[in-house]
Each structure stands twice: as C-alpha cells, then as structure tokens.
Design a protein around this motif. Structure first.
Motif, PDB file in Angstrom:
ATOM      1  N   GLY A   1      35.115  19.308  33.373  1.00 60.31           N
ATOM      2  CA  GLY A   1      34.025  19.014  32.465  1.00 60.31           C
ATOM      3  C   GLY A   1      34.224  17.694  31.738  1.00 60.31           C
ATOM      4  N   VAL A   2      33.281  17.377  30.899  1.00 63.07           N
ATOM      5  CA  VAL A   2      33.251  16.077  30.238  1.00 63.07           C
ATOM      6  C   VAL A   2      34.409  15.881  29.260  1.00 63.07           C
ATOM      7  N   ASP A   3      34.898  16.947  28.645  1.00 59.21           N
ATOM      8  CA  ASP A   3      35.952  16.807  27.639  1.00 59.21           C
ATOM      9  C   ASP A   3      37.308  16.436  28.231  1.00 59.21           C
ATOM     10  N   ILE A   4      37.672  17.051  29.352  1.00 61.37           N
ATOM     11  CA  ILE A   4      39.001  16.799  29.914  1.00 61.37           C
ATOM     12  C   ILE A   4      38.962  16.149  31.293  1.00 61.37           C
TER      13      ILE A   4
ATOM     14  N   GLY B   1      39.898  25.194  32.786  1.00 61.47           N
ATOM     15  CA  GLY B   1      39.114  25.350  31.573  1.00 61.47           C
ATOM     16  C   GLY B   1      38.640  26.774  31.427  1.00 61.47           C
TER      17      GLY B   1
ATOM     18  N   HIS C   1      27.108  26.744  18.766  1.00 58.74           N
ATOM     19  CA  HIS C   1      27.734  25.534  19.307  1.00 58.74           C
ATOM     20  C   HIS C   1      26.903  24.291  19.011  1.00 58.74           C
ATOM     21  N   HIS C   2      27.535  23.309  18.410  1.00 60.32           N
ATOM     22  CA  HIS C   2      26.917  22.017  18.071  1.00 60.32           C
ATOM     23  C   HIS C   2      25.710  22.141  17.142  1.00 60.32           C
TER      24      HIS C   2
ATOM     25  N   ASP D   1      28.418  25.741  13.390  1.00 58.06           N
ATOM     26  CA  ASP D   1      29.577  25.568  14.266  1.00 58.06           C
ATOM     27  C   ASP D   1      30.814  25.246  13.436  1.00 58.06           C
TER      28      ASP D   1
END
Length: 92
Positions: free
Chosen positions: A30-33, A46, A58-59, A63
């Motif tokens: 994913g985008v984070d890692i 993940g 979330h967000h 949150d």
C-alpha cells in the motif's frame, strides 16, 4: 521476497486463519509502506482491517486513539506479532 520465502509464508496459512488472516495474495504494502520495497527491496506485509467500520472514524475528526476498538486493536496486534515471530524464526 524470493519464491521460496513466498512458499514458506503460504505454508503458514492454516496457522493464521484462526486470527482472521486469510489473504496471502498481495505483493504490495500500500501507499504507506510501498516505497520500502521499491527503494530498499524490503518484503512487505500489512494488516487489512474489516472495512465495514474502518472508515467510520478513519481520517475524520473522530480519528483519535481513544476511539479505537480495544478488541480489534488487540487482535490486530496479536496477528502482526505472530507474523513477526514466524518470520524471525524461519527466515534466516
């Protein structure tokens, strides 16, 4: 991750099923890692939470840590700790 390592992780599937881990098909984090793999060639994993309630907080303004479902946090932590243990034990 080598083909041999992927095969080893797949062989753990039945051990992780009781923890709610059942999808071993993704090759990205994913985008984070994701950049860790592209830049450092680090194998990724993940935790994908149940999305039925994931985006309730979330967000958005709710949150915050005190709104985390404790049971879901503990289950996710146990799942990830189990994976780290298996990798540490068998990836030499």
């Amino acid at each position: 991750m080598t083909a041999e390592q992927k095969h080893m992780v797949w062989s753990w599937k039945d051990l992780f099923l009781p923890l709610g881990i059942y999808d071993f098909t993704r090759d990205e984090g994913g985008v984070d890692i994701g950049p860790l793999n592209k830049i450092l060639k680090t194998p990724l994993s993940g935790l994908l939470p149940d999305t039925q309630r994931y985006f309730d907080i979330h967000h958005n303004e709710n949150d915050v840590f005190e709104n985390i479902n404790r049971r879901e946090l503990v289950l996710g932590a146990a799942a990830m700790a189990s994976l780290v243990y298996m990798v540490d034990t068998y990836f030499k």
